[in-house]
Design an enzyme around this catalytic site. Structure first.
Site, short mmCIF file in Angstrom:
data_model
loop_
_atom_site.label_atom_id
_atom_site.label_comp_id
_atom_site.label_asym_id
_atom_site.label_seq_id
_atom_site.Cartn_x
_atom_site.Cartn_y
_atom_site.Cartn_z
N GLY A 15 112.19 6.67 -9.61
CA GLY A 15 111.76 6.39 -10.99
C GLY A 15 111.25 4.96 -11.09
N LYS A 77 110.10 12.81 -6.05
CA LYS A 77 110.28 14.15 -5.49
C LYS A 77 110.00 14.19 -3.99
CE LYS A 77 109.34 16.57 -9.70
NZ LYS A 77 108.77 17.70 -10.37
N ARG A 82 113.14 16.36 3.40
CA ARG A 82 113.38 17.61 2.66
C ARG A 82 112.29 17.72 1.59
NH1 ARG A 82 116.60 19.52 -1.51
NH2 ARG A 82 117.62 21.50 -1.07
N ASP A 120 118.81 4.10 -4.58
CA ASP A 120 119.57 4.69 -3.47
C ASP A 120 118.85 5.91 -2.87
OD1 ASP A 120 120.17 6.02 -5.90
OD2 ASP A 120 121.93 6.93 -5.00
N THR A 142 116.23 -0.46 -9.72
CA THR A 142 116.59 0.61 -10.64
C THR A 142 117.13 0.01 -11.92
OG1 THR A 142 118.05 2.46 -11.16
CG2 THR A 142 118.88 0.92 -9.53
N ASP A 144 119.26 1.41 -13.50
CA ASP A 144 120.67 1.84 -13.56
C ASP A 144 121.62 0.77 -12.99
OD1 ASP A 144 119.50 4.19 -14.43
OD2 ASP A 144 119.67 5.18 -12.48
N ASP A 146 122.86 0.50 -10.08
CA ASP A 146 123.99 1.17 -9.41
C ASP A 146 123.87 1.19 -7.89
OD1 ASP A 146 121.84 2.90 -9.23
OD2 ASP A 146 122.94 4.69 -9.86
N ARG A 188 122.17 7.10 -15.52
CA ARG A 188 122.78 8.16 -14.68
C ARG A 188 124.30 8.09 -14.77
NH1 ARG A 188 120.45 8.87 -8.81
NH2 ARG A 188 121.01 6.67 -8.67
N GLU A 239 124.02 7.91 -21.06
CA GLU A 239 123.68 9.34 -20.91
C GLU A 239 124.70 10.08 -20.04
OE1 GLU A 239 119.86 9.56 -18.96
OE2 GLU A 239 120.57 8.54 -17.16
#
Ligand code: F6P
Length: 366
Positions: A15, A77, A82, A120, A142, A144, A146, A188, A239
């Site tokens: 993000g 994404k 993966r 992360d 971020t 966040d 975190d 998050r 959130e």
């Protein structure tokens, strides 16, 4: 003689957040000054998968210090290990490991190291490259805040600023109407934005993911305030906050994303509960991506510039697979693996929680 790379790649993954362009600018200018070529990779690891790379020149990174977003684009994404390449008969994504191809693309572009600007998830995405011998230098990003191993990631201070401004604004309208106003902030599973903006914005109640809350305690706080003549109550809800007997509220699940769970909805829940349990009117507001957009605050520009310079210092020194980090207020670096896979949550004994309680801020737990 060091084995300092002469050509490096840079990508911004996950993000977006304010300060990405300030990092791209610092990395590119510093690298060019030191005779190192910089290749920009578009849309995070997707640019390696789809072979979308372009050289970054001095003019490309001029005048972007203050701009939001990222001139390179980002994707949350594109995990090369993966990567969703299609869907099966029942519509579920089919994943493939495309990291060998990405390595080929990096090799043919002559990249000797990769500056990976992300959270992360992005650091995790870098793992196959680290394992295959392509050095990755991480820059922690971020809102966040975190990321394990650093007490600060750029973007967080701007997001907290935006949330604080919103809290400042809802105080007056809440007062005018004698309402409860619930403001939902991002983060998050971590409550850093809620804690910092809640304290700075004088929230009466702060709800953190780390401290499950009791709706009875929240309503008692509202009642106590009204008994003291306080018409309004402002609640800052992360959130990821959840009631003691409940779970986090999931807004949506995106199976193609390395971070599939998207949280959201706690403010609406709390406002509805307040109205159901009291005779006080409640409203809610979800700040959402306003916290990620726009110009970085000055402190984030400073941190982003320090991080960008720190990354090039590591490249110049021939250091491999390190992430720049802030510890005890000073720039340092850690092994990139240390940052992967975990989350740095608010410790229950964090001094800011105690400071907030000392000014009678409730965490909805007592
Ligand atoms: O990690 C940054 C963040 O903004 C979180 O605070 C939020 O939960 C999430 O990203 C939202 O993701 P998206 O932009 O994919 O909706």
């Amino acid at each position: 003689m060091t084995d300092s790379p002469r050509r490096i790649g840079i990508l911004t993954g996950g993000g977006d957040c304010p300060g990405l362009n300030a990092v791209i600018r610092a990395v590119t200018k510093d690298a060019i000054y030191n005779g190192i070529e910089v290749i920009g990779i578009e849309d995070g690891f997707l640019g390696l998968i789809e072979e979308r790379l372009r050289p970054l020149t001095y003019p490309d990174v001029s005048d972007i210090l203050t701009t939001g977003g990222t001139i390179l684009g980002s994707s949350n994404k594109a995990n090369p290990a993966r990567f969703a390449t299609g869907t099966d008969a029942s519509g579920r994504p089919i994943f493939e490991d495309v990291s060998p191809r990405c390595l080929e693309v990096a090799k043919s572009a002559g990249l000797e190291a990769l500056v990976v600007v992300g959270g992360d998830g992005t650091m995790m995405c870098a793992q196959p490259f680290v394992a295959a011998g392509l050095s990755c230098i991480g820059v922690p990003k971020t809102i966040d805040n975190d990321i394990v191993g650093t007490e600060l990631s750029f973007g967080f201070l701007t997001a907290s600023h935006v949330a604080t401004e919103a809290l400042d604004r809802v105080h007056t309208t809440a007062d005018s109407h004698g309402r409860v106003l619930v403001v939902e902030v991002m983060g998050r599973n971590a409550g850093w934005i809620a804690l910092h903006s809640g304290v700075a914005g004088g929230a009466d109640v702060i709800l953190l993911p780390e401290i499950p809350f009791d709706m009875d305690a929240v309503c008692e706080k509202i009642a106590r305030r009204r008994a003291r003549g306080k018409r309004s109550t402002v609640i800052c809800a992360a959130e990821g906050a959840r009631p003691k007997d409940g779970t986090q509220i999931v807004r949506t699940v995106d199976p193609s994303s390395p971070d599939p769970i998207k949280l959201g909805g706690i403010a609406a829940f709390v406002a509805a509960e307040v109205e159901a349990r009291t005779d006080v009117e409640a409203r809610h507001v979800v700040l959402g991506h306003t916290q990620r957009g726009g110009s970085p605050v000055p402190a984030d520009r400073v941190v982003a510039t320090m991080f960008g310079d720190g990354a090039i210092e590591l490249v110049k020194a021939g250091k491999r697979n390190r992430m720049v980090a802030m510890q005890a207020g000073r720039l340092t670096d850690i092994a990139i693996e240390e940052s992967m896979g975990g989350q740095r949550l608010v410790a229950l004994d964090h001094p800011l929680i105690a400071a907030a309680r000392s000014v009678y801020t409730s965490f909805g737990d007592e």
